[in-house]
Design an enzyme around this catalytic site. Structure first.
Site, short mmCIF file in Angstrom:
data_model
loop_
_atom_site.label_atom_id
_atom_site.label_comp_id
_atom_site.label_asym_id
_atom_site.label_seq_id
_atom_site.Cartn_x
_atom_site.Cartn_y
_atom_site.Cartn_z
CB SER A 146 -5.97 -11.75 -9.55
OG SER A 146 -7.24 -12.02 -10.09
CE1 TYR A 159 -5.29 -8.03 -13.53
CE2 TYR A 159 -6.50 -10.05 -13.08
CZ TYR A 159 -6.01 -8.83 -12.66
OH TYR A 159 -6.24 -8.42 -11.37
P1 NDP Z 1 -6.98 0.49 -10.14
O1 NDP Z 1 -7.08 0.57 -11.62
O2 NDP Z 1 -8.03 1.11 -9.30
O3 NDP Z 1 -5.56 1.01 -9.67
C1 NDP Z 1 -4.39 0.62 -10.34
C2 NDP Z 1 -3.24 1.37 -9.73
O4 NDP Z 1 -2.04 0.97 -10.39
C3 NDP Z 1 -3.38 2.86 -9.92
O5 NDP Z 1 -3.01 3.47 -8.71
C4 NDP Z 1 -2.41 3.19 -11.04
O6 NDP Z 1 -1.84 4.47 -10.86
C5 NDP Z 1 -1.36 2.11 -10.83
N1 NDP Z 1 -0.65 1.79 -12.07
C6 NDP Z 1 -1.12 1.15 -13.16
N2 NDP Z 1 -0.16 1.06 -14.10
C7 NDP Z 1 0.94 1.67 -13.57
C8 NDP Z 1 2.24 1.91 -14.06
N3 NDP Z 1 2.64 1.51 -15.27
N4 NDP Z 1 3.11 2.57 -13.25
C9 NDP Z 1 2.73 2.99 -12.03
N5 NDP Z 1 1.52 2.78 -11.51
C10 NDP Z 1 0.62 2.14 -12.29
O7 NDP Z 1 -6.86 -1.08 -9.83
P2 NDP Z 1 -7.08 -1.91 -8.48
O8 NDP Z 1 -6.86 -1.07 -7.30
O9 NDP Z 1 -8.33 -2.66 -8.64
O10 NDP Z 1 -5.90 -2.96 -8.66
C11 NDP Z 1 -4.72 -2.93 -7.86
C12 NDP Z 1 -4.09 -4.30 -7.94
O11 NDP Z 1 -4.98 -5.27 -7.43
C13 NDP Z 1 -3.74 -4.73 -9.37
O12 NDP Z 1 -2.52 -5.45 -9.35
C14 NDP Z 1 -4.90 -5.65 -9.73
O13 NDP Z 1 -4.55 -6.58 -10.70
C15 NDP Z 1 -5.15 -6.31 -8.38
N6 NDP Z 1 -6.46 -6.90 -8.23
C16 NDP Z 1 -7.61 -6.13 -8.24
C17 NDP Z 1 -8.84 -6.73 -8.05
C18 NDP Z 1 -10.12 -5.97 -8.00
O14 NDP Z 1 -11.19 -6.59 -7.93
N7 NDP Z 1 -10.10 -4.65 -8.04
C19 NDP Z 1 -8.96 -8.18 -7.85
C20 NDP Z 1 -7.70 -8.87 -7.88
C21 NDP Z 1 -6.51 -8.25 -8.04
P3 NDP Z 1 -1.82 5.58 -12.03
O15 NDP Z 1 -3.24 5.78 -12.43
O16 NDP Z 1 -1.19 6.78 -11.42
O17 NDP Z 1 -0.97 4.97 -13.09
#
Ligand code: NDP
Length: 269
Positions: A146, A159
């Site tokens: 990030s 985070y």
């Molecule tokens: P979302 O909240 O949209 O998606 C998160 C995903 O992670 C979901 O598919 C969720 O699936 C899964 N997840 C969360 N916890 C678990 C767990 N314990 N076990 C299995 N799956 C899990 O977030 P983003 O798409 O925005 O984020 C994805 C990545 O990108 C993250 O690492 C985030 O930190 C990073 N990021 C995002 C940014 C942004 O602006 N959006 C910027 C920088 C980094 P389920 O619901 O099925 O658990």
């Protein structure tokens, strides 16, 4: 959108958190390049819908109910992918979470939840694919950091700490496993429009759909930079940043910032 720089036919990718947001965007991109995709997540409905969408792109896909904080489930994720899709060539360690608070307000349990999800799971997922990568003579790992990996984040200190850790873990794995022909690289996205950042916008109302306000630096940025891009646009940025089969083959330990302008957060002040 097509990824003509890549031909991933015959390859199998596991995407943690591949059922939504950035993970689903990346899963679609991999499928468009021909890879079969295992989608790992906790929410079975979201996973089933993602798998159906990916299959429509003409590749095989399987949904796996996995909580990445559970090491046994992570090990099973790899075994189930091998059984269903016949191999594992690519790991996208994307699953992540965040609770936004002032540092002094976090409970220790919240610290552990974020660290386990965002950092420990990247390590356990990488450990879980390593024996198969070694057996196959190589593999690719992409981790998701990030902008907070670099700049820190006043309302998301935990985070930011995990994402800083992801960068150094990426570099360390890249170095340790280079002679095994395993490339490990990290993407640092800016703000992308997903459930995660919709949550941020509820906590921080000044982060609108389009970041604006004449009193801050954003006013001087072009609108294309001020907007929250979609996960699809992030995948396109990865392509435009020069990700290709050749660079993917040769680069390791890379930390690639995408949509950096979004990382500066004068709107929070
Ligand atoms: P979302 O909240 O949209 O998606 C998160 C995903 O992670 C979901 O598919 C969720 O699936 C899964 N997840 C969360 N916890 C678990 C767990 N314990 N076990 C299995 N799956 C899990 O977030 P983003 O798409 O925005 O984020 C994805 C990545 O990108 C993250 O690492 C985030 O930190 C990073 N990021 C995002 C940014 C942004 O602006 N959006 C910027 C920088 C980094 P389920 O619901 O099925 O658990």
């Amino acid at each position: 959108m097509e990824f003509k720089q890549f031909d991933l036919h015959g390859k199998v990718a596991v995407v943690t958190g591949g059922n939504g947001g950035i993970g689903l965007g990346i899963a679609r991109g991999l499928a468009q390049a021909g890879a079969d995709v295992a989608v790992a997540g906790r929410n079975a409905d979201k996973t089933a819908s993602a798998v159906a969408e990916i299959k429509e792109l003409g590749v095989q896909s399987v949904g796996l109910n996995v909580d990445v904080v559970d090491e046994d489930q992570v090990q099973r994720m790899v075994q189930d992918t091998l059984a269903a899709l016949g191999g594992v060539d690519i790991l996208i360690a994307n699953a992540g979470t965040n609770f936004r608070k002032k540092p002094e307000e976090y409970a220790l349990a919240e610290w552990h939840k974020i660290v386990d999800t965002n950092l420990t799971s990247v390590f356990t997922c990488a450990q879980a694919v390593y024996p198969e990568f070694k057996r196959r003579g190589g593999g690719k790992i992409v981790t998701i950091g990030s902008m907070a990996s670099i700049f820190g984040f006043d309302v998301a200190a935990v985070y930011a700490a995990t994402k800083g850790g992801v960068v150094q873990l990426t570099r360390s794995l890249a170095s340790a496993w280079a002679r095994d022909n395993i490339q490990v690289n990290c993407i640092l996205p800016g703000w992308i429009d997903t459930e995660l950042t919709q949550g941020a916008r509820r906590v921080l109302p000044s982060l609108g759909g389009v970041l604006s306000g004449s009193k801050d630096a954003y006013a001087y940025l072009p609108e294309s930079v001020r907007k929250f891009p979609s996960a699809e646009e992030l995948a396109r940025m990865m392509r435009d940043a020069g990700f290709s089969e050749v660079s993917f083959e040769r680069i390791t330990g890379g930390i690639v910032c995408l949509h950096v302008a979004q990382a500066f957060l004068p709107v929070l002040t």
